[in-house]
Design a protein around this motif. Structure first.
Motif, mmCIF file in Angstrom:
data_model
loop_
_atom_site.group_PDB
_atom_site.id
_atom_site.type_symbol
_atom_site.label_atom_id
_atom_site.label_comp_id
_atom_site.label_asym_id
_atom_site.label_seq_id
_atom_site.Cartn_x
_atom_site.Cartn_y
_atom_site.Cartn_z
ATOM 1 N N MET A 48 -26.310 52.778 36.318
ATOM 2 C CA MET A 48 -26.504 53.549 35.095
ATOM 3 C C MET A 48 -27.560 54.626 35.289
ATOM 4 O O MET A 48 -27.380 55.778 34.864
ATOM 5 C CB MET A 48 -26.919 52.622 33.952
ATOM 6 C CG MET A 48 -27.090 53.334 32.623
ATOM 7 S SD MET A 48 -27.831 52.292 31.364
ATOM 8 C CE MET A 48 -29.509 52.148 32.014
ATOM 9 N N LEU A 49 -28.669 54.269 35.945
ATOM 10 C CA LEU A 49 -29.708 55.265 36.223
ATOM 11 C C LEU A 49 -29.171 56.370 37.126
ATOM 12 O O LEU A 49 -29.490 57.545 36.945
ATOM 13 C CB LEU A 49 -30.921 54.590 36.868
ATOM 14 C CG LEU A 49 -31.703 53.622 35.968
ATOM 15 C CD1 LEU A 49 -32.791 52.919 36.772
ATOM 16 C CD2 LEU A 49 -32.311 54.352 34.779
ATOM 17 N N GLY A 50 -28.328 55.973 38.096
ATOM 18 C CA GLY A 50 -27.726 56.966 38.975
ATOM 19 C C GLY A 50 -26.820 57.919 38.221
ATOM 20 O O GLY A 50 -26.818 59.131 38.474
ATOM 21 N N VAL A 51 -26.057 57.394 37.261
ATOM 22 C CA VAL A 51 -25.182 58.237 36.439
ATOM 23 C C VAL A 51 -26.006 59.183 35.574
ATOM 24 O O VAL A 51 -25.677 60.365 35.426
ATOM 25 C CB VAL A 51 -24.259 57.368 35.569
ATOM 26 C CG1 VAL A 51 -23.556 58.215 34.516
ATOM 27 C CG2 VAL A 51 -23.232 56.658 36.441
ATOM 28 N N ILE A 52 -27.094 58.676 34.994
ATOM 29 C CA ILE A 52 -27.955 59.527 34.164
ATOM 30 C C ILE A 52 -28.487 60.704 34.974
ATOM 31 O O ILE A 52 -28.449 61.857 34.527
ATOM 32 C CB ILE A 52 -29.119 58.702 33.576
ATOM 33 C CG1 ILE A 52 -28.583 57.714 32.537
ATOM 34 C CG2 ILE A 52 -30.164 59.623 32.941
ATOM 35 C CD1 ILE A 52 -29.616 56.743 32.016
ATOM 36 N N VAL A 53 -28.970 60.417 36.177
ATOM 37 C CA VAL A 53 -29.500 61.484 37.037
ATOM 38 C C VAL A 53 -28.388 62.466 37.413
ATOM 39 O O VAL A 53 -28.572 63.690 37.363
ATOM 40 C CB VAL A 53 -30.157 60.894 38.297
ATOM 41 C CG1 VAL A 53 -30.532 62.004 39.281
ATOM 42 C CG2 VAL A 53 -31.394 60.085 37.927
ATOM 43 N N SER A 54 -27.221 61.928 37.787
ATOM 44 C CA SER A 54 -26.123 62.806 38.204
ATOM 45 C C SER A 54 -25.660 63.696 37.057
ATOM 46 O O SER A 54 -25.343 64.877 37.257
ATOM 47 C CB SER A 54 -24.949 61.973 38.733
ATOM 48 O OG SER A 54 -24.278 61.290 37.685
ATOM 49 N N GLN A 55 -25.615 63.153 35.841
ATOM 50 C CA GLN A 55 -25.176 63.959 34.702
ATOM 51 C C GLN A 55 -26.242 64.970 34.280
ATOM 52 O O GLN A 55 -25.919 66.016 33.713
ATOM 53 C CB GLN A 55 -24.798 63.052 33.529
ATOM 54 C CG GLN A 55 -23.623 62.131 33.825
ATOM 55 C CD GLN A 55 -22.405 62.862 34.385
ATOM 56 O OE1 GLN A 55 -21.878 63.770 33.768
ATOM 57 N NE2 GLN A 55 -21.958 62.453 35.573
ATOM 58 N N TRP A 56 -27.493 64.667 34.561
ATOM 59 C CA TRP A 56 -28.549 65.654 34.317
ATOM 60 C C TRP A 56 -28.338 66.863 35.224
ATOM 61 O O TRP A 56 -28.449 68.008 34.786
ATOM 62 C CB TRP A 56 -29.928 65.032 34.559
ATOM 63 C CG TRP A 56 -31.059 66.004 34.332
ATOM 64 C CD1 TRP A 56 -31.652 66.315 33.145
ATOM 65 C CD2 TRP A 56 -31.716 66.804 35.333
ATOM 66 N NE1 TRP A 56 -32.642 67.262 33.331
ATOM 67 C CE2 TRP A 56 -32.704 67.575 34.665
ATOM 68 C CE3 TRP A 56 -31.577 66.937 36.707
ATOM 69 C CZ2 TRP A 56 -33.527 68.463 35.339
ATOM 70 C CZ3 TRP A 56 -32.392 67.827 37.378
ATOM 71 C CH2 TRP A 56 -33.360 68.579 36.696
ATOM 72 N N PHE A 57 -28.034 66.588 36.496
ATOM 73 C CA PHE A 57 -27.756 67.686 37.425
ATOM 74 C C PHE A 57 -26.518 68.462 36.977
ATOM 75 O O PHE A 57 -26.495 69.700 37.041
ATOM 76 C CB PHE A 57 -27.556 67.148 38.846
ATOM 77 C CG PHE A 57 -28.829 66.918 39.601
ATOM 78 C CD1 PHE A 57 -29.599 67.980 40.042
ATOM 79 C CD2 PHE A 57 -29.275 65.636 39.861
ATOM 80 C CE1 PHE A 57 -30.785 67.778 40.738
ATOM 81 C CE2 PHE A 57 -30.463 65.414 40.552
ATOM 82 C CZ PHE A 57 -31.219 66.482 40.992
ATOM 83 N N TYR A 58 -25.493 67.726 36.525
ATOM 84 C CA TYR A 58 -24.281 68.404 36.072
ATOM 85 C C TYR A 58 -24.578 69.293 34.869
ATOM 86 O O TYR A 58 -24.180 70.464 34.828
ATOM 87 C CB TYR A 58 -23.192 67.387 35.714
ATOM 88 C CG TYR A 58 -22.059 68.028 34.968
ATOM 89 C CD1 TYR A 58 -21.096 68.767 35.641
ATOM 90 C CD2 TYR A 58 -21.976 67.948 33.577
ATOM 91 C CE1 TYR A 58 -20.069 69.404 34.962
ATOM 92 C CE2 TYR A 58 -20.955 68.584 32.894
ATOM 93 C CZ TYR A 58 -20.003 69.309 33.584
ATOM 94 O OH TYR A 58 -19.011 69.954 32.908
ATOM 95 N N ALA A 59 -25.274 68.743 33.870
ATOM 96 C CA ALA A 59 -25.588 69.511 32.664
ATOM 97 C C ALA A 59 -26.408 70.745 33.002
ATOM 98 O O ALA A 59 -26.164 71.837 32.466
ATOM 99 C CB ALA A 59 -26.338 68.618 31.666
ATOM 100 N N ARG A 60 -27.358 70.568 33.890
ATOM 101 C CA ARG A 60 -28.219 71.691 34.270
ATOM 102 C C ARG A 60 -27.414 72.773 34.996
ATOM 103 O O ARG A 60 -27.618 73.967 34.759
ATOM 104 C CB ARG A 60 -29.361 71.195 35.161
ATOM 105 C CG ARG A 60 -30.413 72.248 35.462
ATOM 106 C CD ARG A 60 -31.581 71.623 36.220
ATOM 107 N NE ARG A 60 -32.603 72.602 36.548
ATOM 108 C CZ ARG A 60 -33.557 73.008 35.733
ATOM 109 N NH1 ARG A 60 -33.619 72.499 34.504
ATOM 110 N NH2 ARG A 60 -34.441 73.902 36.105
ATOM 111 N N SER A 61 -26.500 72.368 35.868
ATOM 112 C CA SER A 61 -25.723 73.345 36.630
ATOM 113 C C SER A 61 -24.724 74.097 35.755
ATOM 114 O O SER A 61 -24.334 75.218 36.078
ATOM 115 C CB SER A 61 -24.975 72.645 37.773
ATOM 116 O OG SER A 61 -23.962 71.782 37.270
ATOM 117 N N ARG A 62 -24.292 73.474 34.641
ATOM 118 C CA ARG A 62 -23.296 74.112 33.767
ATOM 119 C C ARG A 62 -23.915 74.700 32.504
ATOM 120 O O ARG A 62 -23.206 75.259 31.668
ATOM 121 C CB ARG A 62 -22.215 73.102 33.359
ATOM 122 C CG ARG A 62 -21.416 72.523 34.510
ATOM 123 C CD ARG A 62 -20.664 73.600 35.283
ATOM 124 N NE ARG A 62 -19.735 73.014 36.234
ATOM 125 C CZ ARG A 62 -20.055 72.613 37.457
ATOM 126 N NH1 ARG A 62 -21.307 72.728 37.880
ATOM 127 N NH2 ARG A 62 -19.147 72.101 38.262
#
Length: 279
Positions: free
Chosen positions: A109-123
């Motif tokens: 779950m923590l890994g998903v949160i971090v990955s989606q933060w990167f996704y949100a930031r990139s988009r």
């Protein structure tokens, strides 16, 4: 009292190539995410967002890619840090041996949160808007994972009254003691029930971050309950004996508290989920 039906963990064997049921449950989880995420595009606020911030199928595909990386990396690191820190501190290279097994939901779950933060930031999308989109699509994948646990005959439950109609003997446990099929309990609670409640809650537009908050509260609460019926890992039995709670339950406590704080913060902040702002 039932006996665990011995199931070959290998679904398909073609020469040296073996496809395991557990791997297929991961594929099922990803497929369910795609199916539900496409339906989620019709929910508010995502259906009404226009212009550069509009949501599309491409977003779903990209989020899934980021999420897969996050869940595998986070799940593995979480298992090593939460469940066997001493062992992996002396065998650091084995952290990379994911084929040996050992994944943690809380780490994933923590890994998903971090990955989606990167996704949100990139988009350029609001982070909580992304997390609120993802949250209702996750429980069916968790349910698929519990099916894989049952097929593998792992993560069995604590001893149960043999008179319990669904009590089951898991020979893999090294005894013929009747046990709770805790994988099934988690399938029903963290998978199906959480999905139904969260999907219904998320169908109506909420304050930004509240859907994510309900996921944290719901999963944490259901997992906490299920842990009463799940046999703790042998090397962590001491924690259960000294505190009365398993490692899984201790990890759920901050999860539920974080969900409550997040929901209250979102309510007080009062930001509509459709509001465009920098991510």
């Amino acid at each position: 009292m039932l006996t665990y039906p011995k199931i070959d963990p290998v679904a398909i064997q073609i020469g040296p190539l073996a496809v395991h049921w557990y791997g297929l449950t991961y594929l099922a989880a990803f497929g369910l995410f795609m199916l539900l995420a496409n339906a989620r595009l019709k929910h508010q606020p995502y259906a009404s967002i226009q212009g550069p911030g509009a949501w599309s199928r491409r977003d779903i595909e990209d989020m899934l890619f980021y999420g897969v990386v996050g869940v595998i990396a986070g799940g593995r690191l979480g298992y090593c840090l939460f469940y066997k820190p001493g062992y992996y501190a002396t065998h650091p290279l084995e952290i990379l041996f994911v084929w040996q097994g050992g994944m943690s939901f809380h780490g994933g779950m923590l890994g998903v949160i971090v990955s989606q933060w990167f996704y949100a930031r990139s988009r350029g999308k609001p982070f909580w808007q992304v997390m609120d989109f993802v949250a209702p699509c996750v429980p069916p994948g968790l349910a698929a994972g519990r099916v894989g646990n049952f097929i593998n005959g792992e993560l069995w439950g604590r001893a149960a009254d043999p008179a319990l109609p669904w009590a089951m003997v898991f020979p893999q446990s090294g005894s013929m003691v009747a046990r709770h099929p805790s994988q099934v309990y988690q399938f029903l609670l963290e998978g199906l029930l959480l999905f139904v409640l969260l999907w219904l809650y998320a169908r109506h537009e909420r304050k930004e971050a509240q859907v994510s908050a309900v996921f944290l509260i719901g999963y944490g609460a259901f997992r906490f309950i299920a842990e009463f019926f799940r046999e703790p890992d042998a090397h962590l039995m001491w924690l259960q004996q000294q505190t009365g709670l398993s490692m899984g339950q201790w990890l759920c406590v901050p999860m539920v508290l974080a969900g409550i704080v997040l929901w209250l913060w979102a309510q007080r902040r009062g930001l509509p989920a459709r509001t465009p702002h920098p991510g």
